[in-house]
Design an enzyme around this catalytic site. Structure first.
Site, short mmCIF file in Angstrom:
data_model
loop_
_atom_site.label_atom_id
_atom_site.label_comp_id
_atom_site.label_asym_id
_atom_site.label_seq_id
_atom_site.Cartn_x
_atom_site.Cartn_y
_atom_site.Cartn_z
N GLY A 53 0.78 -1.23 0.00
CA GLY A 53 0.00 0.00 0.00
C GLY A 53 0.81 1.28 0.00
O GLY A 53 0.56 2.19 -0.81
N CYS A 83 -4.75 -8.82 -4.82
CA CYS A 83 -4.41 -7.58 -4.11
C CYS A 83 -4.94 -6.42 -4.93
O CYS A 83 -4.63 -6.32 -6.13
CB CYS A 83 -2.90 -7.47 -3.93
SG CYS A 83 -2.32 -5.89 -3.27
N CYS A 190 -10.08 -4.35 0.81
CA CYS A 190 -8.74 -4.94 0.92
C CYS A 190 -8.93 -6.45 0.95
O CYS A 190 -9.83 -6.94 1.65
CB CYS A 190 -8.03 -4.45 2.19
SG CYS A 190 -6.48 -5.32 2.57
#
Length: 274
Positions: A53, A83, A190
């Site tokens: 991130g 992801c 997420c």
């Protein structure tokens, strides 16, 4: 098959690799295994460089390419980028390099079905994703007419990664406190968050519908490799685990989650002590 062993010569079994910096790939591998248990699974994590991130787009692109290339030694029919950050920054590069020989499937938060069910909608994601143009673009594209709130679930992905149940519950409680009252649908922005969806539901109340994408991604992956769901075929399980490109074992922390336990139970040769 021992997942720490070197890649073996190609067999007739179909195989799918999942790539992510950490445990986010677990729910996606579990969903595909449930739909088609005879597909061999290759799990390529990147513990040396997680989390993705805070990294620059170029860094994320470079790292996810490296994880995918490491998995190629096991000759997958498809690679799933489990992801959201890596899908945003690396999917085009992966497809340019690997397709059409290897199908590449990305992940996107399930904002569209959540918005279709009616608002208000909340999207829980990491701090970086919450403030990103990427998330704003998804909301504008699929939920422009629905009241939508972006909520930073601070520290939740890291707590899930560590397997610290107390920290997970504290992070969920914080995110729940930041979620406006009256929200009808929650999007898990997420890939880690689905591993604790039951705890999230408990914190928000059962009147809130949770939207996640592992099953949709698993179905799309099967379509890309020409298979139909068939949950009754013989089980294969995890054939290889890669940790920043190195052969490894399933992390012990995975046993903290139902998806991890299911994959462990389906993979009798796995060394679960790592």
């Amino acid at each position: 098959m021992d997942p720490t062993a070197p890649a073996q010569p190609r067999t007739s079994r179909r195989r799918v690799a999942f790539v992510d910096s950490g445990l986010g790939l677990l729910g996606y591998a579990d969903a595909l295994h449930a739909l088609r248990p005879d597909v061999g699974l290759v799990l390529s994590l990147d513990p040396d460089n997680m989390p993705y991130g805070p990294r620059t787009p170029d860094d994320v692109r470079r790292l996810i390419l490296a994880s995918a290339r490491a998995a190629l030694a096991h000759e997958p029919d498809a690679i799933v980028v489990a992801c959201n950050t890596a899908s945003v920054h690396g999917l085009d590069a992966l497809r340019a390099e690997l397709e059409p020989g290897v199908a590449v499937v990305g992940t996107v938060p399930a904002i569209r079905p959540a918005a279709a069910a009616g608002g208000p909608v909340a999207v829980w994601s990491t701090a970086a994703t919450t403030s990103s143009a990427y998330l704003r673009g998804l909301i504008d594209a699929f939920a422009a007419d629905v009241e939508t709130y972006a909520v930073a679930a601070l520290g939740l992905a890291e707590a899930i990664e560590s397997g610290d149940a107390r920290a997970v519950d504290e992070c969920i409680a914080y995110a729940a406190s930041q979620t406006p009252a009256g929200v009808r649908s929650l999007v898990l922005g997420c890939t880690h968050y689905g591993l604790v969806a039951d705890r999230i539901v408990a914190a928000l109340g059962r009147g809130v519908a949770v939207h996640d994408s592992p099953v949709a991604v698993a179905r799309q992956t099967l379509r890309r490799i020409g298979l139909e769901p068939d949950p009754l075929v013989p089980e294969a399980g995890v054939e290889a685990v890669l940790l920043s490109g190195r052969p490894g074992s399933l992390p012990e922390s995975w046993a903290a989650y139902p998806a991890g336990r299911r994959l462990r139970d389906a993979t009798s040769a796995v060394d679960w002590r790592a």
